[in-house]
Design a protein around this motif. Structure first.
Motif, PDB file in Angstrom:
ATOM      1  N   LYS A 418       0.921  -1.238  -0.079  1.00 47.38           N
ATOM      2  CA  LYS A 418       0.129   0.074  -0.050  1.00 47.38           C
ATOM      3  C   LYS A 418       0.856   1.181   0.060  1.00 47.38           C
ATOM      4  CE  LYS A 418      -4.356   1.542   2.095  1.00 47.38           C
ATOM      5  NZ  LYS A 418      -5.324   1.667   3.250  1.00 47.38           N
ATOM      6  N   LYS A 419       1.833   1.066  -0.727  1.00 41.12           N
ATOM      7  CA  LYS A 419       2.792   2.451  -1.068  1.00 41.12           C
ATOM      8  C   LYS A 419       3.640   2.646   0.011  1.00 41.12           C
ATOM      9  CE  LYS A 419       0.020   4.464  -4.653  1.00 41.12           C
ATOM     10  NZ  LYS A 419      -0.561   5.486  -5.148  1.00 41.12           N
ATOM     11  N   VAL A 420       3.705   1.759   1.270  1.00 38.22           N
ATOM     12  CA  VAL A 420       4.665   1.830   2.238  1.00 38.22           C
ATOM     13  C   VAL A 420       5.852   1.149   2.125  1.00 38.22           C
ATOM     14  CG1 VAL A 420       4.951   1.744   4.854  1.00 38.22           C
ATOM     15  CG2 VAL A 420       2.864   2.439   3.918  1.00 38.22           C
ATOM     16  N   TYR A 447       8.545 -15.338  -2.477  1.00 41.20           N
ATOM     17  CA  TYR A 447       7.109 -15.946  -1.799  1.00 41.20           C
ATOM     18  C   TYR A 447       6.674 -14.903  -0.891  1.00 41.20           C
ATOM     19  CZ  TYR A 447       4.194 -18.738   1.049  1.00 41.20           C
ATOM     20  OH  TYR A 447       3.120 -19.302   1.983  1.00 41.20           O
ATOM     21  N   LEU A 448       5.456 -14.555  -0.677  1.00 37.29           N
ATOM     22  CA  LEU A 448       5.210 -13.548   0.424  1.00 37.29           C
ATOM     23  C   LEU A 448       3.965 -13.883   1.081  1.00 37.29           C
ATOM     24  CD1 LEU A 448       5.359 -10.730   1.568  1.00 37.29           C
ATOM     25  CD2 LEU A 448       4.069  -9.794  -0.224  1.00 37.29           C
ATOM     26  N   GLN A 449       3.860 -13.606   2.378  1.00 42.75           N
ATOM     27  CA  GLN A 449       2.540 -13.879   3.222  1.00 42.75           C
ATOM     28  C   GLN A 449       2.331 -12.851   4.023  1.00 42.75           C
ATOM     29  OE1 GLN A 449       2.957 -17.464   5.893  1.00 42.75           O
ATOM     30  NE2 GLN A 449       2.297 -18.759   4.380  1.00 42.75           N
ATOM     31  N   LEU A 471      -5.095  -6.415  -0.877  1.00 36.77           N
ATOM     32  CA  LEU A 471      -3.591  -6.286  -0.623  1.00 36.77           C
ATOM     33  C   LEU A 471      -3.019  -5.405  -1.869  1.00 36.77           C
ATOM     34  CD1 LEU A 471      -0.928  -6.830   0.909  1.00 36.77           C
ATOM     35  CD2 LEU A 471      -0.999  -9.047  -0.592  1.00 36.77           C
ATOM     36  N   HIS A 472      -2.466  -4.361  -1.522  1.00 34.52           N
ATOM     37  CA  HIS A 472      -1.646  -3.561  -2.715  1.00 34.52           C
ATOM     38  C   HIS A 472      -0.214  -3.890  -2.531  1.00 34.52           C
ATOM     39  CE1 HIS A 472      -1.017   0.578  -4.726  1.00 34.52           C
ATOM     40  NE2 HIS A 472      -0.316  -0.337  -5.376  1.00 34.52           N
ATOM     41  N   VAL A 473       0.658  -4.633  -3.350  1.00 34.66           N
ATOM     42  CA  VAL A 473       1.916  -5.085  -3.162  1.00 34.66           C
ATOM     43  C   VAL A 473       2.824  -4.829  -4.528  1.00 34.66           C
ATOM     44  CG1 VAL A 473       1.533  -7.374  -4.015  1.00 34.66           C
ATOM     45  CG2 VAL A 473       3.352  -7.051  -2.579  1.00 34.66           C
ATOM     46  N   THR A 474       4.096  -4.293  -4.059  1.00 32.93           N
ATOM     47  CA  THR A 474       4.735  -4.086  -5.155  1.00 32.93           C
ATOM     48  C   THR A 474       6.287  -4.703  -4.806  1.00 32.93           C
ATOM     49  OG1 THR A 474       4.118  -1.880  -5.757  1.00 32.93           O
ATOM     50  CG2 THR A 474       6.230  -2.203  -6.277  1.00 32.93           C
ATOM     51  N   TYR A 475       6.670  -5.411  -5.757  1.00 33.94           N
ATOM     52  CA  TYR A 475       8.034  -6.164  -5.543  1.00 33.94           C
ATOM     53  C   TYR A 475       8.952  -5.153  -6.196  1.00 33.94           C
ATOM     54  CZ  TYR A 475       5.810 -10.701  -4.451  1.00 33.94           C
ATOM     55  OH  TYR A 475       5.211 -11.871  -3.785  1.00 33.94           O
ATOM     56  N   ILE A 476       9.883  -4.882  -5.511  1.00 41.48           N
ATOM     57  CA  ILE A 476      11.243  -4.270  -5.982  1.00 41.48           C
ATOM     58  C   ILE A 476      12.382  -5.046  -6.133  1.00 41.48           C
ATOM     59  CG2 ILE A 476      12.546  -2.067  -5.878  1.00 41.48           C
ATOM     60  CD1 ILE A 476      10.375  -0.669  -4.362  1.00 41.48           C
ATOM     61  N   TYR A 487       7.524  -4.853  -9.820  1.00 42.65           N
ATOM     62  CA  TYR A 487       6.248  -5.229 -10.734  1.00 42.65           C
ATOM     63  C   TYR A 487       5.259  -4.843  -9.295  1.00 42.65           C
ATOM     64  CZ  TYR A 487       2.454  -8.641 -11.800  1.00 42.65           C
ATOM     65  OH  TYR A 487       1.351  -9.207 -12.187  1.00 42.65           O
ATOM     66  N   THR A 488       4.098  -4.277 -10.028  1.00 36.29           N
ATOM     67  CA  THR A 488       3.117  -3.866  -9.208  1.00 36.29           C
ATOM     68  C   THR A 488       1.787  -4.538  -9.464  1.00 36.29           C
ATOM     69  OG1 THR A 488       4.301  -1.527  -8.894  1.00 36.29           O
ATOM     70  CG2 THR A 488       2.229  -1.955  -8.120  1.00 36.29           C
ATOM     71  N   ASP A 489       1.038  -4.911  -8.487  1.00 36.66           N
ATOM     72  CA  ASP A 489      -0.571  -5.242  -8.268  1.00 36.66           C
ATOM     73  C   ASP A 489      -1.276  -3.907  -7.991  1.00 36.66           C
ATOM     74  OD1 ASP A 489      -2.665  -6.084  -8.190  1.00 36.66           O
ATOM     75  OD2 ASP A 489      -2.413  -8.274  -7.999  1.00 36.66           O
TER      76      ASP A 489
END
Length: 950
Positions: A418-420, A447-449, A471-476, A487-489
């Motif tokens: 969520k942009k944090v 993998y992420l929980q 869930l707002h998730v961004t992988y950097i 990659y962002t959802d």
């Protein structure tokens, strides 16, 4: 030495001083595992780890005189040097045994010495690499190498006459006319025309020529004016049709130096790559009817491989009637798959370095060896990341997602929920489960929980007991090349229940304090102080104190830090304002504003405002007896204080007025003025008696020539002393300058002529000359102190190359009362209750080169304690870069000595030049002495003649 020679040497030393000090150059050894070297076939090979050199580096070699030569692209192709990358991205250097400045012993033993020069953080580091290689198999009659940046042919040199070699002494390359004797000529065939060049002109056009003990060498970059593109049997060649010949009376020696390298590009399919080379290299075959193929071998990374490795790796290596074919499956062993990012899109490139060695003969002893080094890289192949939501059941109490599939050179750097932003450690500490999971095909998934109960997971009531969790998730992620991508959802959420924050202000003794109570949306807004984005870097550089705990956000901003505004400066105080805003993180629109105002006393203050105004207070209590501050003025006597009371005066004036002096100091403007107290004398017509104290105070502001306008300063809240502090308007290079008021005490730093400190150099004796590895003896003292009432204490001492105390670079000699030793110098303290503090400095090689000069600066103070000793702070010497701005808690004096000229030793005698003035003085003295001698001589002769006559 004549005066003109002295002038030249002096100018050379000055130039050397200015050239050597802006950058620090050090010679070091490569750390373990960073580099390696090998001898392969006819070349030196050097590898250096990809991340160690960085983007700013250069390769140097050394000519026959030992002078370094930078191997740029032009000279590398002429000299047989190749700068490339291996399949893993590491720096790879290949140097031909027959290249320039290679020590060649009878074409059997070869020695190379090169240097890597690396620039990082303003420091130039030099790393030497030496290699010694022997020829493992004999040279063939003719050997041709097709490198990435040049073509090279070497042919055995047959000596027709016994005395011919004696007159053709091998020369080091490059000499004035190239490596070959000026009797060598080069013939090129271009468009059926013959072009003849001398060895000198061929060298000027970028060709490399050499005649070693047994071979003639010709080297050419690709795409020269004399090169040709040939098409033979459907295959393209880059080649040079030429010949070298040597001519002298009775002898004419011809050498065929024709070069040909296949230039057709590889052919790519979705699963493989194919590289073709002609089966017979027609331009190099003189008699096709006598052509006999001797050997054909395939290699990787400069080394041949056998058929078992070819089969194991899945290659196809075959000879067809007109071509030799090499087929390699993409991803096969021997190559490397490299991850690449293009416009934040992930993809891969497959790299492999092939080697093809072809040998044939046309006569029994006429063997040609043709070597091709072929780096191949496929085009960018996009790879679509796979995002999987593995579990969506509410009974699981957490999200379980993964992102793949990436090769091993991709690492998960951080996450944004969520942009944090979260580092991996912060994510795990918050309760997230983050793992790298390997796949069967050699790739990895991340993998992420995330628990549903986390506050960053959005919740929405649908109906009944159903809630929607989002869930707002961004992988950097980052590559080994330090290139990031993400990659962002993205999931949108609309909220209308916005609760604004609230704030209150406080005033500390030297800071402004903001206390903010969070609302429910301001955590997603961006904090600003005026127009400055409040980042961690800004807070650290300006010493802000920021804490954010629960619902309370607290910000403490020190007085004179960047971002503050100054509304009023008077004897009642300085009114300072802090304008704090919260802005939308996209549009930067102001969502919340809070103003903090505080008034600080101006008992002792000097500030330099961004608009070019200086403000300073003067205290009449600084002298005994006290002086009347109303009778003070600036250099321009008409510039009186703006405000005055019984003990203080306030001056506020523009830096271009009131007699202010401006000068340049590097990239800064220095503005100086002086506060003077008018003393009253009796009688007025012949003033000799006064009861007033003498008082002068220097005011100085330092402004950068080019910089953003920010305010920096220092507020003196310690016990009143004879010292003020100035604020400096600058950016990252800000310094707080210590100011010294003139008073009755006179501090000195003296240079002794001997170890016993019996005599000292005077001001007219400088510069003082010092040989390396001898001791320099110094004594610090304060004249005017009463004997037995106080002791002089040596606080800090350091060296600079210029008279300025904040010059750069700096080396600590004494710190916190303790002597400091470095690799190139040592310091020894001498303390005695019967003498002022003394110390000896011995400078070896490395700190300052011979011919350079240094200045020594010290901070000294008076103490009434009986025993004052070193307090032992710090582990060793530290090189400083003009950041010496420590606030002293007791009165201290700053003293300097210099310049000290450092000379080299020459049989125990130090030589020095006399300047024009000194030379003139000695000329007059010598002339006067000769005149006196002449007068005495004439008088003596006259007297002798008279006696003789009598």
């Amino acid at each position: 030495m004549v005066p003109n020679e002295c002038k030249a040497l002096f100018c050379f030393r000055v130039a050397l001083l200015f050239v050597s000090f802006p950058r620090i150059v050090r010679t070091a050894s490569f750390p373990d595992g960073v580099y390696k070297t090998e001898c392969r076939s006819r070349s030196f090979w050097i590898w250096v780890e990809r991340d160690f050199l960085g983007p700013q580096w250069q390769l140097e070699t050394f000519n026959e005189t030992g002078y370094p030569v930078v191997m740029d692209d032009y000279l590398s192709s002429q000299c047989g040097y190749t700068k490339s990358r291996d399949i893993y991205g590491n720096v790879e250097i290949r140097i031909s045994f027959l290249g320039c400045w290679i020590h060649n012993v009878n074409d059997e033993q070869f020695n190379s010495l090169v240097r890597f020069k690396v620039a990082k953080n303003g420091v130039d580091s030099q790393y030497m690499v030496s290699q010694s290689c022997r020829l493992t198999d004999p040279w063939n009659m003719r050997e041709i190498v097709c490198e990435e940046n040049y073509m090279e042919v070497s042919v055995i040199r047959i000596i027709p006459l016994e005395n011919w070699l004696k007159t053709d002494i091998r020369l080091s390359w490059p000499a004035t006319q190239g490596g070959a004797s000026p009797r060598w000529q080069v013939e090129f065939i271009v468009n059926n025309s013959i072009i003849t060049l001398s060895s000198t002109n061929a060298f000027k056009k970028g060709y490399g020529l050499n005649a070693t003990a047994t071979r003639v060498v010709f080297r050419a970059p690709y795409r020269t004016a004399e090169s040709v593109t040939m098409m033979v049997d459907g295959y393209r060649y880059a080649g040079i049709l030429g010949m070298m010949y040597y001519s002298q009376p009775l002898v004419r020696l011809y050498v065929n130096t024709t070069l040909a390298c296949p230039s057709d590009p590889p052919i790519f399919t979705p699963t493989s790559l194919m590289w073709r080379s002609p089966a017979i290299l027609s331009p190099l075959v003189l008699d096709p009817t006598a052509y006999i193929e001797s050997d054909l071998n395939l290699g990787l990374d400069g080394q041949l491989i056998d058929s078992s490795v070819i089969t194991k790796n899945g290659y196809v290596f075959q000879t067809r009637p007109t071509a030799v074919e090499v087929i390699v499956p993409i991803g096969a062993p021997g190559g490397n798959i490299e991850s690449v990012i293009v416009n934040n899109s992930y993809g891969t490139i497959y790299r492999i370095h092939l080697l093809l060695v072809h040998e044939w003969r046309e006569l029994p002893a006429d063997v040609t060896r043709h070597t091709i080094l072929k780096p191949i890289a496929t085009a960018f192949r996009p790879e679509v990341p796979v995002f999987i939501n593995r579990k969506c059941q509410i009974t699981d109490d957490f999200f379980e997602v993964s992102l793949g599939n990436f090769f091993s050179d991709v690492e998960l750097k951080s996450l944004e929920i969520k942009k944090v932003p979260f580092t991996l450690e912060e994510a795990k500490a918050r309760g997230f489960n983050v793992m790298t999971v390997p796949n069967a095909n050699g790739t990895n998934a991340f993998y992420l929980q995330v628990p549903f109960s986390d506050s960053l997971v959005e919740q929405k009531h649908l109906q009944g007991h159903l809630l929607l969790y989002t869930l707002h998730v961004t992988y950097i992620m980052t590559l080994l090349t330090k290139q990031d991508f993400q990659y962002t959802d993205v999931v949108e959420c609309i909220r209308q229940d916005v609760e604004p924050p609230s704030c209150k202000d406080e005033c500390g003794p030297d800071r402004l304090i903001l206390v903010l109570t969070h609302g429910n949306m301001d955590r997603y807004w961006v904090p600003y102080i005026r127009e400055l984005h409040l980042t961690k870097e800004l807070a650290q550089s300006q010493k802000y104190v920021v804490s954010d705990q629960g619902s309370i956000y607290r910000l403490e901003v020190p007085l004179f830090a960047a971002g503050l505004s100054y509304k009023e400066i008077s004897l009642r105080g300085v009114l300072v304002a802090l304008n704090f805003t919260l802005r939308d993180n996209k549009t930067l629109d102001i969502k919340f504003n809070c103003l903090v105002e505080c008034r600080f006393p101006t008992d002792r203050l000097l500030v330099c405002l961004p608009n070019g105004t200086m403000a300073a207070t003067v205290l009449g209590l600084d002298t005994k007896p006290n002086f009347n501050p109303a009778r003070t003025h600036l250099k321009d006597p008409t510039c009186k204080p703006q405000e005055v009371d019984d003990t203080r005066a306030l001056f506020v004036f523009p830096v271009f007025s009131c007699g202010t002096i401006r000068r340049f100091d590097g990239d800064f403007f220095i503005y100086e003025n002086e506060v003077t107290f008018d003393r009253e004398y009796l009688p007025q017509d012949q003033p000799i008696i006064t009861r007033d104290s003498k008082y002068r105070l220097t005011l100085r502001c330092k402004y950068p020539v080019r910089d953003t306008q920010r305010m920096y300063g220092r507020y003196n809240k310690t016990t009143p002393i004879r010292r003020g502090f100035s604020a400096v308007l600058t950016g990252d290079k800000s310094k707080v300058l210590r100011k010294r008021a003139k008073d009755r005490l006179d501090a000195v730093l003296r240079v002794a002529k001997d170890d016993a400190f019996t005599s000292f150099y005077q001001s007219g004796d400088f510069p003082v000359y010092m040989a390396r590895d001898t001791s320099l003896n110094l004594e610090a003292d304060i004249n005017g102190r009463m004997a037995g009432m106080s002791r002089v204490v040596l606080r800090e001492c350091w060296t600079t190359p210029t008279p300025q105390m904040d010059g750069s670079p700096q080396w600590d000699l004494v710190a916190n009362g303790c002597a400091k030793d470095g690799a190139a110098y040592s310091t020894k303290l001498q303390t005695s209750p019967d003498s002022p503090p003394r110390f000896q400095v011995k400078i070896g090689s490395g700190l300052h080169e011979p011919g350079n000069q240094i200045y020594i600066h010290c901070l000294i103070s008076l103490h009434d304690d009986d025993a004052i000793s070193c307090n032992g702070v710090g582990d060793g010497p530290e090189q400083r870069m003009g950041k010496r701005s420590v606030l002293q808690r007791v009165p201290y004096e700053a003293v300097s000595a210099g310049p000290i000229q450092i000379l080299a030793r020459d049989n125990g005698v130090a030589y020095q030049c006399l300047g024009d003035e000194s030379w003139s003085v000695w000329t007059w003295i010598l002339s006067a002495g000769l005149a006196v001698f002449a007068v005495v001589t004439i008088a003596a002769v006259t007297l002798a003649v008279r006696l003789f006559v009598c």
